[in-house]
Write a protein that holds these residues in place. Structure first.
Motif, PDB file in Angstrom:
ATOM      1  N   GLU A  37       0.845  -1.188   0.000  1.00  0.00           N
ATOM      2  CA  GLU A  37       0.000   0.000   0.000  1.00  0.00           C
ATOM      3  C   GLU A  37       0.885   1.244   0.000  1.00  0.00           C
ATOM      4  O   GLU A  37       1.844   1.329   0.766  1.00  0.00           O
ATOM      5  N   ARG A  39       0.845   5.688  -0.141  1.00  0.00           N
ATOM      6  CA  ARG A  39       0.130   6.955  -0.108  1.00  0.00           C
ATOM      7  C   ARG A  39       1.150   8.079  -0.202  1.00  0.00           C
ATOM      8  O   ARG A  39       2.327   7.885   0.091  1.00  0.00           O
ATOM      9  N   ALA A  50      -4.154  11.055   3.573  1.00  0.00           N
ATOM     10  CA  ALA A  50      -3.970  10.730   2.154  1.00  0.00           C
ATOM     11  C   ALA A  50      -4.643   9.411   1.802  1.00  0.00           C
ATOM     12  O   ALA A  50      -4.652   8.462   2.613  1.00  0.00           O
ATOM     13  N   GLN A  51      -5.176   9.326   0.603  1.00  0.00           N
ATOM     14  CA  GLN A  51      -5.869   8.111   0.166  1.00  0.00           C
ATOM     15  C   GLN A  51      -4.876   6.995  -0.117  1.00  0.00           C
ATOM     16  O   GLN A  51      -4.015   7.135  -0.984  1.00  0.00           O
ATOM     17  N   PRO A  52      -4.949   5.858   0.598  1.00  0.00           N
ATOM     18  CA  PRO A  52      -4.045   4.732   0.299  1.00  0.00           C
ATOM     19  C   PRO A  52      -4.391   4.098  -1.052  1.00  0.00           C
ATOM     20  O   PRO A  52      -5.559   4.000  -1.422  1.00  0.00           O
ATOM     21  N   VAL A  53      -3.355   3.679  -1.755  1.00  0.00           N
ATOM     22  CA  VAL A  53      -3.534   2.989  -3.024  1.00  0.00           C
ATOM     23  C   VAL A  53      -2.835   1.634  -2.937  1.00  0.00           C
ATOM     24  O   VAL A  53      -1.656   1.560  -2.597  1.00  0.00           O
TER      25      VAL A  53
END
Length: 314
Positions: A37, A39, A50-53
């Motif tokens: 993951e 961010r 922040a949006q995790p990707v």
């Protein structure tokens, strides 16, 4: 004195990298141990929201299909790399997991986008349990630094260094820099792991973590002169006492597996680490998700040595 609160909850083995694009990049072990993951944010505190990707997920079967541990994101030779450890199963053989180290690569300017290519195992030439890889460049040479089991040495893992031929291949045999030997390194488990590198004041510093991952977990320090041969164990000095350990007074337990980054001013060194806020862990601490990411500024003494202080206060 200011009591710290976690930057990000339930993220162990945290790694924050400040890139030349002005962004901070964050990755860590997730409680499920099933993915990488990432961010990013323009400030350290901004990472919390922040949006995790999810940029890479483990396969269903195979040698790296379980227990993805301690990913780190690095920008080496004009590409992004994430180094991580993974195992073929969750079974413990001979009281030790079966992790090996791997790398994935992304050539996109923003590593939260683009494709991640699996580069394979980072082979150290020793087929034993290994994990917690990091990289750093010094005087034009890229180095690999990690933890690995030596069957001839008591304990689970020691610290090793080697030069790199490419960002996913070594260019020389492993050189051992440290093994568990002091009382504070051998509580619960005999472990040296989680190395992180910091260059300042004419020295190369390596922090690392030791002992079991409960309240006994603590951090140690090695250092060498910046002009020394980093592949010579004699170049390194090892501190006999831990530099960061549990603070019972303020209820922050088992600090460790750190990384270093820089504050928004570009100069202040920030210490990034995980810790727990209670000791009453049910079952194996490995499966407890409550290791949280903390960040605090590092201080320095008159001799140019880092002062870690206590994990509970800034």
């Amino acid at each position: 004195m200011q009591k710290l609160t976690p930057l990000i909850e339930q993220r162990a083995d945290p790694f924050i990298y400040k890139h030349t694009d002005g962004y901070y990049y964050f990755t860590a072990s997730v409680p499920e141990y099933n993915r990488i993951e990432l961010r990013r944010a323009t400030t350290i505190t901004g990472l919390a929201a922040a949006q995790p990707v999810d940029v890479w997920r483990k396969p269903d079967t195979g040698p790296y299909s379980e227990l993805l541990w301690a990913p780190e994101i690095h920008f080496n030779e004009r590409a992004w790399y994430v180094y991580f450890a993974a195992a073929p199963s969750r079974d413990i053989k001979d009281k030790l997991f079966q992790h090996r180290m791997y790398a994935v690569r992304n050539t996109n300017a923003n590593p939260l986008e683009g494709e991640w290519e699996f580069m394979g195992q980072v082979d150290t030439g020793i087929d034993t349990f290994c994990l917690d890889a990091t990289t750093f460049t010094h005087k034009g040479q890229l180095y690999y630094l990690w933890a690995q089991k030596d069957t001839g040495i008591e304990g689970n893992s020691n610290l090793y260094i080697a030069p790199m031929k490419t960002p996913w291949q070594l260019d020389g045999p492993p050189v051992m820099l440290s093994k568990p030997e002091f009382d504070w390194e051998t509580r619960g488990f005999w472990v040296n792991e989680g190395p992180s590198v910091l260059k300042r004041n004419g020295k190369i510093f390596i922090s690392y973590s030791a002992s079991a991952t409960d309240e006994n977990y603590a951090m140690g320090l090695l250092w060498a002169d910046e002009d020394a041969n980093l592949l010579d164990p004699a170049s390194w000095t090892k501190m006999k006492e831990p530099v960061l350990q549990t603070c019972y007074e303020h209820g922050v337990y088992g600090p460790g597996h750190n990384s270093f980054t820089y504050g928004e001013d570009g100069d202040t060194v920030m210490l990034v680490y995980h810790a727990r806020t209670y000791t009453e862990i049910v079952g194996d601490p490995l499966w407890n998700p409550d290791r949280h990411t903390y960040v605090k500024p590092l201080k320095w003494d008159d001799q140019g040595m880092p002062v870690f202080g206590r994990p509970s206060i800034a």
